[in-house]
Design a protein around this motif. Structure first.
Motif: not given
Length: 364
Positions: A89-100, A105-112
């Motif tokens: 979850v922490l990695t996804v949050a950092v990645s989304v913040y870095w990307n868009t 995008e954050l909700l979609f990535t966490l959902f999948v």
């Protein structure tokens, strides 16, 4: 795709290092079952390196990371799963913040990612259920095999008892008659003829009973089988024993009634074995066979006036004999007991067998 659909003119060309970076994002899946956490870290690191390296041949798809996360949920312990889930979850949050940096995008990535985790846990439950079913099936198979082996052992023991009783009785009668034959030929020829007839009759009866028991061992279901001897055949048994010397009488007391065929067969075999011991070892001149019909039990007694065993309850039998053992096994099969000892007046020998008859359906 760059080989099928040309890249835009302003995009950098697809080179081999870019393809190599894409391959590194998938290749670790080969080891996902052996080291799921290490594979997940390797795939995430390869994806991050790809994004930092620049524009490669198309967008790297996140499916490899989802498969690795699914494997962690499937194969790792709860402690490892919780730790990896929090770091993911922490990695996804950092990645989304870095990307868009968008909530979409954050909700979609966490959902999948959550869906991959849920599928892993469902597969773990399914595998555990399947393993439990297989283990239960194996236990049932072992139990059935053990039960079949025990049933076969019980059947072999039953047939061995039957053959022992039939052969021991028949051979004992035949030996006594044969030993008396030469004396009778010299002194009373008419008695010799009766002795030889008794030998022949005993042999024919033994052969008939052996054929019945051997028929049980056949696999052909159509093989003819005769019923087991019962109380009604005791008269013929006693008559054959009388031909060997001792006088035998049968006395019934109580409410005489028909009994189940298995119980009557046990009574017959018990009396047969007892009379065999009398002929072989007692040297008795008189034998009394008693059947006492009680309300819930049947008592069988065989008493002779021969040489008793003295104190205790040791039967007259040769070392290694199985006669009394077989009688006790037959009595125990009907919830009863078997005792031996001196006769009522302290002389001779008495066998007393108590068989439980209550609860059994009456009939033959």
């Amino acid at each position: 795709m760059p080989f099928v659909v040309p890249r835009p003119a302003d995009a950098p060309p697809a080179d081999w290092p870019s393809y190599a970076m894409t391959t590194l994002g998938v290749l670790p899946l080969v080891w996902r079952r052996r080291a799921p956490v290490a594979v997940l870290v390797a795939i995430l690191a390869a994806g991050g390196a790809y994004n930092l390296a620049g524009d490669g041949p198309g967008q790297p798809l996140p499916y490899a990371g989802l498969i690795a996360f699914y494997t962690v949920a499937l194969r790792c312990t709860a402690r490892v799963r919780l730790t990896v889930g929090g770091l993911t979850v922490l990695t996804v949050a950092v990645s989304v913040y870095w990307n868009t940096g968008t909530a979409r995008e954050l909700l979609f990535t966490l959902f999948v990612s959550a869906a991959a985790y849920a599928l892993g846990r469902l597969q773990h439950t399914r595998q555990a259920y399947t393993a439990a079913l297989l283990d239960r099936a194996a236990q049932l198979e072992r139990a059935n095999r053990i039960e079949a082996e025990q049933a076969a052992a019980r059947e072999r023991a039953r047939i061995a008892r039957e053959m022992h009783d039939v052969l021991s009785h028949a051979v004992s009668i035949m030996i006594v008659q044969a030993e008396a034959g030469p004396v009778a030929v010299r002194k009373a020829p008419e008695r010799a003829e009766a002795a030889f007839e008794a030998i022949a009759e005993t042999g024919r009866d033994a052969m008939a009973q052996l054929r019945t028991m051997l028929g049980v061992l056949r696999t052909d279901e159509a093989a003819p089988r005769s019923p087991q001897p019962g109380i009604g055949e005791l008269a013929g048994l006693l008559e054959r024993v009388r031909g060997s010397g001792p006088q035998v009488r049968l006395e019934r007391t109580g409410a005489v009634r028909a009994l189940p065929a298995a119980l009557e067969a046990t009574v017959y075999r018990v009396v047969q074995e007892a009379l065999t011991n009398v002929v072989r070892h007692a040297g008795a001149s008189a034998v009394a066979v008693g059947l006492e019909y009680g309300e819930r039990e049947l008592t069988v007694t065989v008493t002779d006036d021969g040489g008793g065993p003295g104190a205790g309850s040791v039967p007259r039998a040769r070392p290694g004999g199985h006669g009394l053992i077989g009688i006790r096994e037959r009595a125990a099969a009907h919830g009863g007991t078997a005792r031996t000892g001196p006769g009522p007046d302290g002389t001779g020998f008495e066998l007393r067998v108590v068989l439980v008859t209550s609860g059994a359906e009456v009939g033959k």
